[in-house]
Design an enzyme around this catalytic site. Structure first.
Site, PDB file in Angstrom:
ATOM      1  N   CYS A 157     -28.773 -12.279   1.342  1.00 51.71           N
ATOM      2  CA  CYS A 157     -28.929 -11.058   0.535  1.00 51.71           C
ATOM      3  C   CYS A 157     -30.384 -10.601   0.441  1.00 51.71           C
ATOM      4  O   CYS A 157     -31.233 -11.285  -0.136  1.00 51.71           O
ATOM      5  CB  CYS A 157     -28.349 -11.324  -0.854  1.00 51.71           C
ATOM      6  SG  CYS A 157     -28.847 -10.156  -2.117  1.00 51.71           S
ATOM      7  N   CYS A 190     -31.753  -9.984  -3.137  1.00 49.05           N
ATOM      8  CA  CYS A 190     -31.981 -11.285  -3.797  1.00 49.05           C
ATOM      9  C   CYS A 190     -33.390 -11.794  -3.461  1.00 49.05           C
ATOM     10  O   CYS A 190     -34.123 -12.290  -4.324  1.00 49.05           O
ATOM     11  CB  CYS A 190     -30.959 -12.311  -3.330  1.00 49.05           C
ATOM     12  SG  CYS A 190     -29.233 -11.873  -3.606  1.00 49.05           S
TER      13      CYS A 190
END
Length: 386
Positions: free
Chosen positions: A51, A54
């Site tokens: 991600c 993230c």
């Protein structure tokens, strides 16, 4: 997949910055016990290793002193990969479907507040303050909704907090919100398109009734594409049995041919099966379906080809299939050379044992990253290993 704008290396365990959030280095049961003993909420950064947002949070927000000062003083902080180890069961328990998701959990294991996505410093601290205020927590906001709260800003905020993890509830919120609107602005349209998941949602009627408003911001062909995707999603949800991990091919093909050609429906079913197989870690099935789907890859975009190539690098061990992935990565580079696809090529060559080409493409990847100001630490590690 190594995606464009991956700007940081993700570490698991304790984040030992002098400033910034300090994460616990223990299992969730121990963290829960500590939270209960200290009468604090647990803040969970629920992330996935692939991600991009993230990693941006790791790079830009978590290390900030203001963020660390507040979170370290008020919460027991945990960072958990939702696709590995105990994170898999936690993702199911707390209905984590998008990354990053931020959970605030009490000592009894109840999630009292949540949000998601890349969040700037000021808002990230405010989310934490909201979690501590019983009147501003998601659980309280839901209660206010059930009591009939109709304020438009309240409804928009509540929909935003629930739209990905509880779409059925968010649909009810948005139904009330749009029921008050005589005309839609661009923000409303974006919210509606995010919320309408199936033709059975109350929002789908609004989507149909407000077609004229929507087409002020999206051309007719895009509206029709959205409509087709909503119908497709409706059929797919009914055609796939999550318990048995099986597809009802006959149902899917019959229903989708009401708005798609047979060829389109067949390709989409294969793609959906491939994506589901990858998610279920059925790599042989994924490999077989993708190789069949991309016999002709001339129409695929650079990003799509790079995504396929990276998935094969991460999951496939068959050398012939990896060599096919190299061809996809090479085509991706021809269409749009960037840090991501050159890095993919380097890793693929290394996996099949071609150190010479791996070194050449790793060096090229680092050169591109430097020119664009992108992080190339993973590629540098690869280069040093060659």
């Amino acid at each position: 997949m190594k995606k464009i704008t991956i700007l940081s290396t993700l570490f698991i365990g304790v984040f030992a910055w002098a400033q910034g959030i300090k994460f616990e280095d223990s299992n969730f049961a121990s963290i829960l016990a500590k939270a209960k003993k200290e009468n604090k909420l647990i803040f969970v950064d629920a992330y996935a290793s692939w991600c991009g947002p993230c990693k941006l949070m790791v790079k830009n927000i978590f290390p900030l002193q203001s963020v660390g000062d507040y979170y370290n003083a008020h919460f027991i902080n945990a960072k958990i990969d939702m696709e590995k180890g105990e994170g898999i069961e936690l993702a199911k328990k707390y209905n984590v479907k998008a990354f990053p998701t931020y959970l605030f959990i009490d000592g009894n294991g109840e999630a009292v507040h949540r949000t998601l996505g890349y969040v700037e410093e000021k808002d990230f601290i405010q989310f934490a303050k909201d979690a501590e205020d019983p009147n501003r927590r998601l659980t309280s906001l839901k209660q206010q909704f059930e009591k009939g709260e109709k304020a438009p800003e309240f409804l928009k905020n509540l929909a935003g907090l629930t739209i990905y993890n509880d779409p059925e509830f968010a649909g009810k919120v948005l139904d009330r919100y749009f029921g008050q609107k005589t005309a839609l602005d661009q923000e409303d349209v974006q919210l509606l398109l995010s919320g309408v998941q199936t033709t059975e949602s109350p929002l789908y009627k609004i989507f149909q009734n407000k077609k004229e408003d929507i087409q002020k911001f999206f051309p007719a062909d895009r509206y029709e594409k959205f409509d087709k995707n909503i119908k497709l999603n409706t059929v797919a949800k009914k055609a796939y049995n999550a318990d048995t991990k099986t597809w009802n091919d006959s149902y899917f093909m019959t229903e989708t041919q009401k708005f798609l050609s047979k060829e389109e429906a067949d390709k989409i079913l294969k793609r959906m099966k491939a994506n589901r197989a990858l998610k279920n870690k059925d790599i042989p099935e994924y490999e077989k379906l993708i190789l069949d789907l991309y016999k002709d890859y001339s129409a695929a975009s650079s990003e799509e080809l790079n995504s396929l190539a990276w998935n094969f690098f991460e999951n496939v061990s068959n050398k012939a299939s990896l060599e096919k992935a190299i061809i996809w990565a090479q085509e991706s580079v021809k269409k749009d050379q960037n840090y991501a696809n050159t890095d993919t090529l380097a890793n693929l060559y290394n996996k099949i044992g071609d150190k010479k080409n791996a070194k050449m493409w790793a060096e090229k990847s680092i050169e591109i990253a430097k020119s664009k100001g992108e992080d190339f630490s993973d590629t540098e590690k690869l280069l040093k290993s060659l």
